[in-house]
Design a protein around this motif. Structure first.
Motif, PDB file in Angstrom:
ATOM      1  N   TRP A   1      69.883  78.135  43.012  1.00 51.59           N
ATOM      2  CA  TRP A   1      70.763  78.396  41.859  1.00 51.59           C
ATOM      3  C   TRP A   1      70.387  79.708  41.170  1.00 51.59           C
ATOM      4  O   TRP A   1      71.197  80.277  40.465  1.00 51.59           O
ATOM      5  N   ALA A   2      69.167  80.172  41.381  1.00 53.47           N
ATOM      6  CA  ALA A   2      68.724  81.436  40.777  1.00 53.47           C
ATOM      7  C   ALA A   2      69.210  82.625  41.601  1.00 53.47           C
ATOM      8  O   ALA A   2      69.333  83.730  41.084  1.00 53.47           O
TER       9      ALA A   2
ATOM     10  N   GLY B   1      78.995  71.295  47.415  1.00 57.27           N
ATOM     11  CA  GLY B   1      78.135  70.310  46.755  1.00 57.27           C
ATOM     12  C   GLY B   1      76.962  70.913  45.991  1.00 57.27           C
ATOM     13  O   GLY B   1      76.236  70.184  45.312  1.00 57.27           O
ATOM     14  N   PHE B   2      76.780  72.220  46.077  1.00 51.69           N
ATOM     15  CA  PHE B   2      75.656  72.843  45.361  1.00 51.69           C
ATOM     16  C   PHE B   2      76.093  73.262  43.959  1.00 51.69           C
ATOM     17  O   PHE B   2      75.982  74.414  43.570  1.00 51.69           O
ATOM     18  N   VAL B   3      76.591  72.283  43.209  1.00 54.67           N
ATOM     19  CA  VAL B   3      77.107  72.565  41.860  1.00 54.67           C
ATOM     20  C   VAL B   3      75.943  72.689  40.868  1.00 54.67           C
ATOM     21  O   VAL B   3      74.823  72.212  41.132  1.00 54.67           O
ATOM     22  N   ASP B   4      76.231  73.332  39.760  1.00 57.19           N
ATOM     23  CA  ASP B   4      75.227  73.458  38.703  1.00 57.19           C
ATOM     24  C   ASP B   4      74.763  72.070  38.273  1.00 57.19           C
ATOM     25  O   ASP B   4      75.572  71.145  38.153  1.00 57.19           O
ATOM     26  N   GLY B   5      73.486  71.920  38.064  1.00 57.76           N
ATOM     27  CA  GLY B   5      72.932  70.639  37.612  1.00 57.76           C
ATOM     28  C   GLY B   5      72.517  69.736  38.755  1.00 57.76           C
ATOM     29  O   GLY B   5      71.889  68.702  38.536  1.00 57.76           O
ATOM     30  N   SER B   6      72.839  70.128  40.009  1.00 55.61           N
ATOM     31  CA  SER B   6      72.477  69.281  41.147  1.00 55.61           C
ATOM     32  C   SER B   6      71.198  69.782  41.827  1.00 55.61           C
ATOM     33  O   SER B   6      70.945  69.498  42.996  1.00 55.61           O
ATOM     34  N   ASP B   7      70.382  70.515  41.070  1.00 54.21           N
ATOM     35  CA  ASP B   7      69.069  70.932  41.580  1.00 54.21           C
ATOM     36  C   ASP B   7      68.037  69.840  41.361  1.00 54.21           C
ATOM     37  O   ASP B   7      66.958  69.879  41.949  1.00 54.21           O
ATOM     38  N   LYS B   8      68.379  68.862  40.525  1.00 51.30           N
ATOM     39  CA  LYS B   8      67.466  67.749  40.254  1.00 51.30           C
ATOM     40  C   LYS B   8      68.041  66.450  40.792  1.00 51.30           C
ATOM     41  O   LYS B   8      69.246  66.252  40.759  1.00 51.30           O
ATOM     42  N   GLY B   9      67.148  65.581  41.312  1.00 52.35           N
ATOM     43  CA  GLY B   9      67.601  64.303  41.871  1.00 52.35           C
ATOM     44  C   GLY B   9      67.056  64.127  43.270  1.00 52.35           C
ATOM     45  O   GLY B   9      66.028  64.712  43.617  1.00 52.35           O
ATOM     46  N   GLU B  10      67.767  63.325  44.070  1.00 56.86           N
ATOM     47  CA  GLU B  10      67.338  63.014  45.436  1.00 56.86           C
ATOM     48  C   GLU B  10      67.682  64.166  46.365  1.00 56.86           C
ATOM     49  O   GLU B  10      68.592  64.048  47.196  1.00 56.86           O
ATOM     50  N   THR B  11      66.963  65.267  46.195  1.00 57.68           N
ATOM     51  CA  THR B  11      67.302  66.450  46.985  1.00 57.68           C
ATOM     52  C   THR B  11      66.067  67.268  47.339  1.00 57.68           C
ATOM     53  O   THR B  11      65.110  67.305  46.574  1.00 57.68           O
ATOM     54  N   LYS B  12      66.137  67.882  48.529  1.00 63.70           N
ATOM     55  CA  LYS B  12      65.074  68.798  48.947  1.00 63.70           C
ATOM     56  C   LYS B  12      65.491  70.241  48.672  1.00 63.70           C
ATOM     57  O   LYS B  12      64.804  71.173  49.087  1.00 63.70           O
ATOM     58  N   ALA B  13      66.624  70.411  48.023  1.00 64.35           N
ATOM     59  CA  ALA B  13      67.100  71.767  47.736  1.00 64.35           C
ATOM     60  C   ALA B  13      66.151  72.466  46.768  1.00 64.35           C
ATOM     61  O   ALA B  13      65.788  71.913  45.732  1.00 64.35           O
TER      62      ALA B  13
ATOM     63  N   PHE C   1      82.890  66.958  41.226  1.00 61.48           N
ATOM     64  CA  PHE C   1      82.126  65.732  41.351  1.00 61.48           C
ATOM     65  C   PHE C   1      81.900  65.142  39.965  1.00 61.48           C
ATOM     66  O   PHE C   1      81.643  65.878  39.012  1.00 61.48           O
ATOM     67  N   ALA C   2      82.008  63.823  39.874  1.00 62.95           N
ATOM     68  CA  ALA C   2      81.841  63.154  38.587  1.00 62.95           C
ATOM     69  C   ALA C   2      80.412  63.315  38.083  1.00 62.95           C
ATOM     70  O   ALA C   2      80.179  63.507  36.890  1.00 62.95           O
ATOM     71  N   LYS C   3      79.448  63.231  38.995  1.00 60.73           N
ATOM     72  CA  LYS C   3      78.032  63.311  38.611  1.00 60.73           C
ATOM     73  C   LYS C   3      77.299  64.219  39.596  1.00 60.73           C
ATOM     74  O   LYS C   3      77.672  64.268  40.770  1.00 60.73           O
ATOM     75  N   PRO C   4      76.210  64.873  39.163  1.00 56.55           N
ATOM     76  CA  PRO C   4      75.436  65.710  40.091  1.00 56.55           C
ATOM     77  C   PRO C   4      75.004  64.942  41.339  1.00 56.55           C
ATOM     78  O   PRO C   4      75.026  65.489  42.445  1.00 56.55           O
ATOM     79  N   GLU C   5      74.638  63.657  41.183  1.00 59.71           N
ATOM     80  CA  GLU C   5      74.172  62.911  42.360  1.00 59.71           C
ATOM     81  C   GLU C   5      75.286  62.703  43.388  1.00 59.71           C
ATOM     82  O   GLU C   5      75.005  62.563  44.577  1.00 59.71           O
ATOM     83  N   ASP C   6      76.532  62.685  42.922  1.00 60.98           N
ATOM     84  CA  ASP C   6      77.648  62.595  43.875  1.00 60.98           C
ATOM     85  C   ASP C   6      77.720  63.872  44.718  1.00 60.98           C
ATOM     86  O   ASP C   6      78.012  63.818  45.916  1.00 60.98           O
TER      87      ASP C   6
END
Ligand code: ASC
Length: 154
Positions: A101-102, A84-96, A28-33
């Motif tokens: 990641w830990a 889609g659970f890539v590193d850095g995608s713990d922040k943003g429009e997500t309830k994850a 993905f180009a960006k975590p939000e993607d």
């Protein structure tokens, strides 16, 4: 007889192979993607699982063909979100939950449990027996809930 292929042809074939394999491993180009992607996959999976679950609990009239078709789609979809659970995608429009990641191994194991339950539901739906479908919906729903309880905020 041994056949020889020109190097250019082999390179072309290798590139074509890589291009075909790409969607399953797409970066993905960006975590939000990645966040949008996994949410979309969960949304489509839930929609089609929900139709089968609706038949299992009597909210939707049972139709064996529709149950099998929807279970098949849900099963295919169940394989997609986790890329889609890539590193850095713990922040943003997500309830994850960040703990995904830990404890990635535990999270992945929970994902596998859901995917296996969904695959069993798919087999049951193809069999057309409503009681078997009900049991498999129950197991799959449990697996969905286990991840929500552990790994989804709210
Ligand atoms: C569904 C759906 C879920 C699960 C979950 C089971 O139909 O969309 O996320 O079942 O509610 O507890």
């Amino acid at each position: 007889m041994k056949r020889h292929f020109p190097p250019l042809l082999l390179t072309g074939a290798a590139l074509l192979g890589a291009a075909i394999a790409l969607p399953a491993t797409a970066q993905f180009a960006k975590p939000e993607d990645a966040i949008k992607y996994r949410k979309a996959a969960f949304t489509v999976m839930a929609r089609h699982f929900g139709i089968v679950a609706g038949m299992a609990n009597g909210k939707i009239p049972f139709d064996a063909k529709a149950a099998a078709d929807n279970a098949e789609i849900a099963t295919v979809m169940s394989k997609l979100p986790y890329a889609g659970f890539v590193d850095g995608s713990d922040k943003g429009e997500t309830k994850a939950e960040p703990k995904i990641w830990a404890e990635k191994d535990k999270f992945n194991a929970a994902a596998t449990t859901m995917q296996e339950a969904m695959a069993k539901l798919n087999v049951a739906a193809k069999g057309g027996n409503l009681d078997a479908i009900k049991a498999a919906v129950g197991e799959t729903g449990k697996a969905c809930k286990a991840c929500h309880d552990n790994y989804r905020k709210e």
